[in-house]
Design an enzyme around this catalytic site. Structure first.
Site, PDB file in Angstrom:
ATOM      1  N   PRO A 254       0.785  -1.055   0.001  1.00 33.82           N
ATOM      2  CA  PRO A 254       0.636   0.102   0.611  1.00 33.82           C
ATOM      3  C   PRO A 254       1.176   1.188   0.203  1.00 33.82           C
ATOM      4  CG  PRO A 254      -0.871  -1.393   1.514  1.00 33.82           C
ATOM      5  CD  PRO A 254       0.787  -2.115   1.185  1.00 33.82           C
ATOM      6  N   GLU A 255       0.548   1.948  -0.816  1.00 36.04           N
ATOM      7  CA  GLU A 255       1.228   3.480  -0.864  1.00 36.04           C
ATOM      8  C   GLU A 255       0.188   4.375  -1.050  1.00 36.04           C
ATOM      9  OE1 GLU A 255       3.847   3.427  -4.300  1.00 36.04           O
ATOM     10  OE2 GLU A 255       4.428   1.374  -4.609  1.00 36.04           O
TER      11      GLU A 255
ATOM     12  N   LYS B 277       0.355   7.395   3.583  1.00 36.81           N
ATOM     13  CA  LYS B 277       0.615   5.792   3.372  1.00 36.81           C
ATOM     14  C   LYS B 277       0.485   5.362   5.534  1.00 36.81           C
ATOM     15  CE  LYS B 277       5.034   5.473   0.911  1.00 36.81           C
ATOM     16  NZ  LYS B 277       6.063   4.383   0.813  1.00 36.81           N
TER      17      LYS B 277
ATOM     18  N   ARG C  39       2.604 -10.258   6.540  1.00 40.29           N
ATOM     19  CA  ARG C  39       3.877 -10.707   6.484  1.00 40.29           C
ATOM     20  C   ARG C  39       4.528  -9.592   7.878  1.00 40.29           C
ATOM     21  NH1 ARG C  39       6.845  -9.109   1.171  1.00 40.29           N
ATOM     22  NH2 ARG C  39       6.153 -10.222   0.081  1.00 40.29           N
TER      23      ARG C  39
ATOM     24  N   ARG D 165      16.868  -1.468  -4.286  1.00 37.98           N
ATOM     25  CA  ARG D 165      15.154  -1.330  -4.690  1.00 37.98           C
ATOM     26  C   ARG D 165      14.642  -1.696  -6.776  1.00 37.98           C
ATOM     27  NH1 ARG D 165      15.011   0.046  -0.274  1.00 37.98           N
ATOM     28  NH2 ARG D 165      13.354  -0.491   1.674  1.00 37.98           N
TER      29      ARG D 165
END
Length: 277
Positions: free
Chosen positions: A2-3, A61, A114, A266
């Site tokens: 989620p951003e 966020k 997670r 990344r």
DNA sequence: CATATGTCCTGAGAGC
DNA sequence: TGCTCTCAGGACATAT
């Protein structure tokens, strides 16, 4: 992951909870290592029990639950967290349950496979100062001037810099790639080489990409983790120009082949034809 | 001070 | 088939 668009979709989906009284805040039984909840759940439950949810906000966020006494509960989903009204995908990874009364929905659930997400309760007097210390202006409000002021002296490449939540809050790995594609800027360009017109382009592209993604209720990637509060997937993944398209032809110029490089550990995706330094 | 790397975590997919 | 290994990524802690 989620951003901003996914979290904004959560916030909007949670609006039926506004006006509720909190009957309890509990940590459901969870086999794995528990997520970080500050303060510990017992005190959090004590501080919130009986309080009324007066509004739902968002900064970057994080989803913010505003209570009638000024307390603010912030949920930060990080990689795999989702805030839901419907039953979550599994019972095992349920992290927090807010039991409600007086509204059409019985509970708000935080589910996180997670377990990297966090829940933080801010007291009324400390909230503004503490949130401002951690987060820059929300990405939907950011201006070219603010970007230049906050990042213009940095030698970092522009893409990793856009992920810095203290510079601008809400942009993550996926949307940084899409924003720089729309800006036609090479993600490797160093911040201190970015001109004022380019910062303005980045700010404008940020608004455009994020607003469009919100209209499509965010991106659900191939792992299927992100869902809205009712467990439905988003639709913006069908509009990605570069993210996760390594080796495919650019949808805009139809000649460039989308490249994947690694920046600060990344993945960064970009079109070498459309995006120039 | 600014920037870079390590850490947390689980499940998907690769490779044997 | 079924095991082990690697990788992904957001934010923060620690190292350079």
């Amino acid at each position: 992951m989620p951003e901003l668009p996914e979290v904004e979709t959560m916030r909007r989906g949670l609006l039926p909870a506004v006006g509720a009284r909190l009957l309890s805040a509990t940590r459901p039984p969870c086999e794995r290592r528990p997520i970080q909840i500050r303060p510990e759940i017992k005190r959090l439950d004590g501080d919130l029990r009986g309080r009324q949810i007066t509004g739902l906000g968002r900064r970057g966020k994080r989803v913010l639950f505003h209570f009638d006494d000024g307390q603010v509960l912030a949920i930060e989903p990080r990689m795999t967290g989702i805030v839901m009204l419907a039953d979550p995908p599994t019972r095992e990874h349920l992290r927090l349950r807010l039991e409600l009364s007086g509204v059409s929905v019985p509970e708000v659930l935080f589910w996180d496979r997670r377990g990297l997400g966090t829940v933080t309760l801010y007291q009324a007097d400390g909230f503004e100062q503490q949130i401002n210390a951690r987060l820059g202006p929300d990405a939907l409000e950011i201006t070219g001037e603010a970007l230049k002021q906050r990042l213009g002296n940095s030698r970092r490449p522009v893409k990793p810099a856009l992920l810095d939540q203290q510079a601008v809050a809400g942009i993550g790995n996926l949307y940084a790639a899409e924003i720089l594609f729309l800006s036609k800027i090479d993600p490797r360009l160093r911040c201190n080489r970015v001109s004022m017109p380019k910062w303005r382009r980045i700010a404008a592209a940020t608004h455009e990409v994020l607003k469009l993604a919100i209209e499509h209720e965010g991106s659900t990637l191939s792992d299927g983790t992100y869902r809205n509060v009712l467990n439905d997937p988003g639709g913006f993944q069908n509009y990605h120009r570069v993210y996760d398209r390594e080796g495919q032809t650019c949808r805009v110029c139809r000649s460039g082949i989308i490249r994947r490089i690694v920046q600060t550990q990344r993945s960064t995706f970009f079109c070498p034809v459309c995006q120039r330094r």
